[in-house]
Motif scaffolding. Structure first.
Motif, PDB file in Angstrom:
ATOM      1  N   GLU A 157       0.844  -1.183   0.000  1.00  0.00           N
ATOM      2  CA  GLU A 157       0.000   0.000   0.000  1.00  0.00           C
ATOM      3  C   GLU A 157       0.885   1.241   0.000  1.00  0.00           C
ATOM      4  N   PHE A 158       0.743   2.050  -1.046  1.00  0.00           N
ATOM      5  CA  PHE A 158       1.589   3.218  -1.228  1.00  0.00           C
ATOM      6  C   PHE A 158       0.784   4.496  -0.973  1.00  0.00           C
ATOM      7  N   ALA A 159       1.113   5.212   0.080  1.00  0.00           N
ATOM      8  CA  ALA A 159       0.637   6.582   0.269  1.00  0.00           C
ATOM      9  C   ALA A 159       1.761   7.497  -0.203  1.00  0.00           C
ATOM     10  N   LEU A 160       2.075   7.386  -1.491  1.00  0.00           N
ATOM     11  CA  LEU A 160       3.259   8.012  -2.077  1.00  0.00           C
ATOM     12  C   LEU A 160       2.910   8.587  -3.448  1.00  0.00           C
ATOM     13  N   VAL A 161       3.541   9.686  -3.798  1.00  0.00           N
ATOM     14  CA  VAL A 161       3.405  10.195  -5.161  1.00  0.00           C
ATOM     15  C   VAL A 161       3.936   9.160  -6.150  1.00  0.00           C
ATOM     16  N   GLU A 162       5.086   8.565  -5.834  1.00  0.00           N
ATOM     17  CA  GLU A 162       5.668   7.497  -6.641  1.00  0.00           C
ATOM     18  C   GLU A 162       6.063   6.356  -5.719  1.00  0.00           C
ATOM     19  N   GLY A 163       5.712   5.142  -6.116  1.00  0.00           N
ATOM     20  CA  GLY A 163       6.053   3.981  -5.297  1.00  0.00           C
ATOM     21  C   GLY A 163       7.491   3.559  -5.505  1.00  0.00           C
ATOM     22  N   PHE A 164       7.745   2.753  -6.532  1.00  0.00           N
ATOM     23  CA  PHE A 164       9.104   2.359  -6.901  1.00  0.00           C
ATOM     24  C   PHE A 164       9.658   3.350  -7.922  1.00  0.00           C
ATOM     25  N   ILE A 165      10.801   3.941  -7.639  1.00  0.00           N
ATOM     26  CA  ILE A 165      11.537   4.697  -8.656  1.00  0.00           C
ATOM     27  C   ILE A 165      12.717   3.833  -9.068  1.00  0.00           C
ATOM     28  N   VAL A 166      12.623   3.250 -10.258  1.00  0.00           N
ATOM     29  CA  VAL A 166      13.601   2.274 -10.732  1.00  0.00           C
ATOM     30  C   VAL A 166      14.545   2.988 -11.687  1.00  0.00           C
ATOM     31  N   SER A 167      15.815   3.113 -11.296  1.00  0.00           N
ATOM     32  CA  SER A 167      16.805   3.806 -12.124  1.00  0.00           C
ATOM     33  C   SER A 167      17.999   2.920 -12.464  1.00  0.00           C
ATOM     34  N   ALA A 168      17.898   1.625 -12.160  1.00  0.00           N
ATOM     35  CA  ALA A 168      18.991   0.677 -12.421  1.00  0.00           C
ATOM     36  C   ALA A 168      18.463  -0.473 -13.271  1.00  0.00           C
ATOM     37  N   PRO A 169      19.334  -1.113 -14.043  1.00  0.00           N
ATOM     38  CA  PRO A 169      18.883  -2.149 -14.969  1.00  0.00           C
ATOM     39  C   PRO A 169      18.644  -3.500 -14.300  1.00  0.00           C
ATOM     40  N   TYR A 170      17.903  -4.328 -15.046  1.00  0.00           N
ATOM     41  CA  TYR A 170      17.711  -5.743 -14.726  1.00  0.00           C
ATOM     42  C   TYR A 170      17.056  -5.952 -13.354  1.00  0.00           C
ATOM     43  N   TRP A 171      15.918  -5.291 -13.180  1.00  0.00           N
ATOM     44  CA  TRP A 171      15.069  -5.553 -12.023  1.00  0.00           C
ATOM     45  C   TRP A 171      13.755  -6.169 -12.507  1.00  0.00           C
ATOM     46  N   HIS A 172      13.301  -7.202 -11.777  1.00  0.00           N
ATOM     47  CA  HIS A 172      12.049  -7.883 -12.076  1.00  0.00           C
ATOM     48  C   HIS A 172      11.129  -7.807 -10.853  1.00  0.00           C
TER      49      HIS A 172
END
Length: 469
Positions: A157-172
């Motif tokens: 549960e995200f009370a966030l403007v953005e939950g995951f900020i993904v800036s690196a490669p090869y994440w699943h």
């Protein structure tokens, strides 16, 4: 003033005879469908005297009934599209990290190394304050995975403007239920923001609800998150989004080589701002992106709200130059493919092309939408094997190469004629044997995963019941 009022009233009265005369042919030439004309009439007559307003409202409602029918399509079940109960882990689990609290999730992400499998124990995880920054890279041979063992067992549960900020490669990311719980909807923008160097991102078998853009994908500092995969997810909202921000469940800008496949994308209504929303678009001078085998239901559980909802788009509403991959957006999209999708119950176009060059639209089924529209001289597309309850049309210099599609001219929509819609019973079952193409050189994929025969049916599927088991 009285003369002006009479002109407006006379204009509204003409709507009743459009189907029988030159008016319908004129609107066809201009590419204006009944569902597009209706809100225009309603807006232009509002604020006048009650008689004019009443005529305008009646005319708009009549046009919508002609184009969309008295009722919308039934809520259908697509058990084989979108998130399912289980997605077995396909990689090695030598570096399995078990986490059971929100703080442990944050720490595991911050310390992740190639090959880590961060596994969340069943439960509810709540996040507020800072987003989850995903900045530790995996590798091609050892991606980093964050997952639940069983879909539905873990809710973030995200009370966030953005939950995951993904800036690196090869994440699943796999098997997660992710929900926006902000007090104001405008504050829950993105479940995932995939940015910059985050190439080879994958999201599989997740259920994501209540965000303005479930996936926001864009470049940063001349780095672009290319070659991503969004596969087998359920993306929807439980209510209309009261925001002036973009509402597009897959919002991809300037990235290339993405595949968006076998997702259920539904209920993306924007009630604030311009009230224009999309199920998904790719734009910003990227290339080689693919939408395939998705079910896009603009109105599924949520129905009848004002506004324009577009199913899928190559080019969207355009991109500011500073956000374009080439700094100019000579075209918004090159060599993109839209194939074997079911797109239904949209108040605007099912597929919209905006400066999308060398596109392919293959074997899609569009029911209760504004059809397929291509605009501007930068657009060119091969359009083949589609079944469109509506028209396929080009404007402003767009080039379409049409090959063996089923569609209905706009003029006939003003008479309430829907030949393609009549092929289906409730839940998209064929009423009779489906219309088939002659033998084709290359078989299209089937929405429901089956093998297409040498003479495939028009559109996305042979038998929709294979999607509903």
């Amino acid at each position: 003033m009285a003369r002006r009022a009479l002109r407006l009233l006379a204009g509204c009265a003409l709507i009743g005879v459009l189907a029988a005369g030159a008016g319908a042919l004129y609107l066809q030439d201009k590419g204006i469908t009944p569902r597009a004309l209706a809100p225009y009439i309603d807006k232009r007559t509002s604020g006048h005297n009650p008689t004019i307003e009443g005529v305008g409202q009646w005319s708009a409602a009549a046009l919508v009934r002609l184009d969309r029918g008295e009722s919308r399509l039934p809520v259908a079940t697509f058990a084989a599209i979108g998130a399912r109960a289980a997605l077995p882990f396909a990689g090695a689990a030598a570096q399995r990290r078990i986490v059971s609290t929100s703080d442990e999730v944050r720490r595991a992400i911050a310390a992740a190394a190639p090959g880590d499998v961060i596994t969340l124990l069943p439960g509810r995880y709540q996040f507020a304050g800072a987003p989850l920054y995903v900045s530790r890279p995996g590798t091609a041979g050892a991606p980093i995975v964050l997952r639940a063992e069983q879909a539905g067992s873990v809710t973030l549960e995200f009370a966030l403007v953005e939950g995951f900020i993904v800036s690196a490669p090869y994440w699943h990311f796999e098997n997660l239920a992710i929900r926006g719980v902000c007090l104001e909807q405008a504050q829950c923008e993105h479940a995932f923001h995939v940015v910059g160097a985050a190439h080879h991102f994958e999201a599989r078998n997740n259920t994501i609800t209540d965000f303005n853009a479930h996936f926001k994908i864009n470049g940063d500092q001349r780095l672009f998150p290319d070659h991503g995969l969004i596969d087998g997810n359920t993306l929807r909202n439980a209510s209309a989004r009261s925001t002036s921000s973009p509402v597009t469940l897959v919002d991809l800008v300037a990235a290339s080589g993405w595949t968006i496949r076998r997702n259920l994308i539904a209920d993306f209504i924007k009630s604030g701002g311009d009230r224009i929303s999309y199920g998904g678009f790719v734009k910003g001078a990227g290339s080689d992106n693919v939408f395939e085998q998705n079910v896009v239901l603009c109105e599924d559980r949520l129905r009848g709200a004002p506004g324009q909802r577009v199913g899928l788009s190559l080019g969207g509403g355009g991109t500011g130059r500073q956000y374009c991959r080439d700094g100019r957006c000579i075209t918004e999209q090159d060599r993109a493919i839209v194939r074997a999708n079911l797109i239904a119950s949209c108040s605007d176009d099912g597929i919209y092309l905006n400066n999308a060059a060398a596109s392919e639209l293959l074997h899609n089924t569009l029911i209760d939408t504004g059809g397929i529209q291509a605009r501007f001289a930068g657009t060119s597309a091969d359009v083949e094997g589609n079944l469109v309850d509506g028209d396929i049309r080009s404007r402003d210099g767009a080039l379409l190469r049409l090959n063996d599609n089923l569609s209905t001219p706009i003029a006939l929509l003003y008479t309430g004629y829907h030949a393609q819609r009549r092929l289906f019973a409730d839940d998209f079952q064929w009423k009779q044997a489906p219309p088939r193409r002659a033998k084709v050189d290359e078989l299209p994929p089937d929405l429901c995963g089956g093998t297409r025969p040498a003479a495939p049916s028009y559109g996305a599927f042979e038998d929709i019941s294979a999607c509903q088991k």
